[in-house]
Design a protein around this motif. Sequence first.
Motif, short mmCIF file in Angstrom:
data_model
loop_
_atom_site.label_atom_id
_atom_site.label_comp_id
_atom_site.label_asym_id
_atom_site.label_seq_id
_atom_site.Cartn_x
_atom_site.Cartn_y
_atom_site.Cartn_z
N GLU A 75 0.84 -1.21 0.00
CA GLU A 75 0.00 0.00 0.00
C GLU A 75 0.87 1.25 0.00
OE1 GLU A 75 -3.14 0.33 -0.34
OE2 GLU A 75 -4.18 -1.47 0.39
N GLN A 76 1.97 1.23 0.77
CA GLN A 76 2.84 2.41 0.86
C GLN A 76 3.49 2.74 -0.47
OE1 GLN A 76 5.60 1.47 3.98
NE2 GLN A 76 4.02 1.40 5.56
N MET A 77 3.86 1.72 -1.21
CA MET A 77 4.59 2.00 -2.46
C MET A 77 3.66 2.13 -3.66
SD MET A 77 6.54 -1.57 -3.32
CE MET A 77 5.68 -2.96 -4.08
N ARG A 78 2.41 1.72 -3.55
CA ARG A 78 1.50 1.71 -4.70
C ARG A 78 1.41 3.04 -5.44
NH1 ARG A 78 -4.59 -0.20 -3.70
NH2 ARG A 78 -4.47 1.60 -2.31
N PRO A 79 1.28 4.20 -4.76
CA PRO A 79 1.15 5.45 -5.52
C PRO A 79 2.39 5.85 -6.31
CG PRO A 79 0.50 5.74 -3.21
CD PRO A 79 1.20 4.43 -3.31
#
Length: 307
Positions: free
Chosen positions: A93-97
């Motif tokens: 989730e942290q790296m998705r954007p």
Amino acid sequence: MTSPTPSPLRVAVIGAGAVGCFYGGMLARAGHAVTLIGRAQHVQVFERDGLRMQTLSFDEQVPVAASTEAAAVAGADVVLFAVKSPDTEATGEQMRPHLKAGGLVLCLQNGVDNAERLRAVLPDVDVAAAVVYVATEMAGPGHLRHHGRGELVIEPTAGSARLVQALMAAGVPTEISDNVRGSLWVKLILNCAYNALCALGKLPYGPLVERPGVREVMADVVAECRAVAAADGLTLPGDVDLAVRRIAETMPTQHSSTAQDLMRGKPTEIDHLNGYVMRRGAALGVPTPANRVLWTLVKLTEPEGPR
């Protein structure tokens, strides 16, 4: 030094511990642009001195970029995903954007379901599972020590072929397999056989297997894992018993990741190793008493606190 491939990759390693630093370091040494994303104590050294790679064949300072932030995956053609199994979804989730469109995320983790879990939080990303056979440890801040091996088995996806070419050119034996799930289960069996016993006995693999009763317990664990895999409809490639024996022969000085976690006062991945076999066995009606005992003993040894 190995020669760079014709088309260098931008590579980010998230969870830059012993496994991630080995493969990221090998790619950096071959001329690829590598960013190691990890804990501050390591990042400070990476930024100042590079990554020290103390391997069986060389001991060098390898220049790398470094960060403590997941956003540093931005622009990477390949993300080597090497966080601990309990952190898979949160890190995804942290790296998705920040992920590059069309990039590849390669799971270099223990356990058999991390790629599936990661795909659930990264549904539009090319995620590939990999089976990792390497003996490494972080001997100190920014200091990787390699004890043996280094092979990878990767499942075929859109971006796998280019990465395999880069890894092979960097000196990493790599193959693509249509049965990575089976290979992941073989690796799970190896981890279930060795990790907990190594941690509880506080012995590296070579001396461990010479202690009374160890080989017999390992045989019980392996038999249970085989039974669960068969009930789950899996085909296990190769000679599993030979693979179990070869671990002690090819990595005699290695301490398991479970042992390293306990030595550092950290939670382990035992829930995703013997604990996974125990839960899957319960779901399929297969008894797993040896795996349950090892899981319980490691859980009793783990530090208290939130997971």
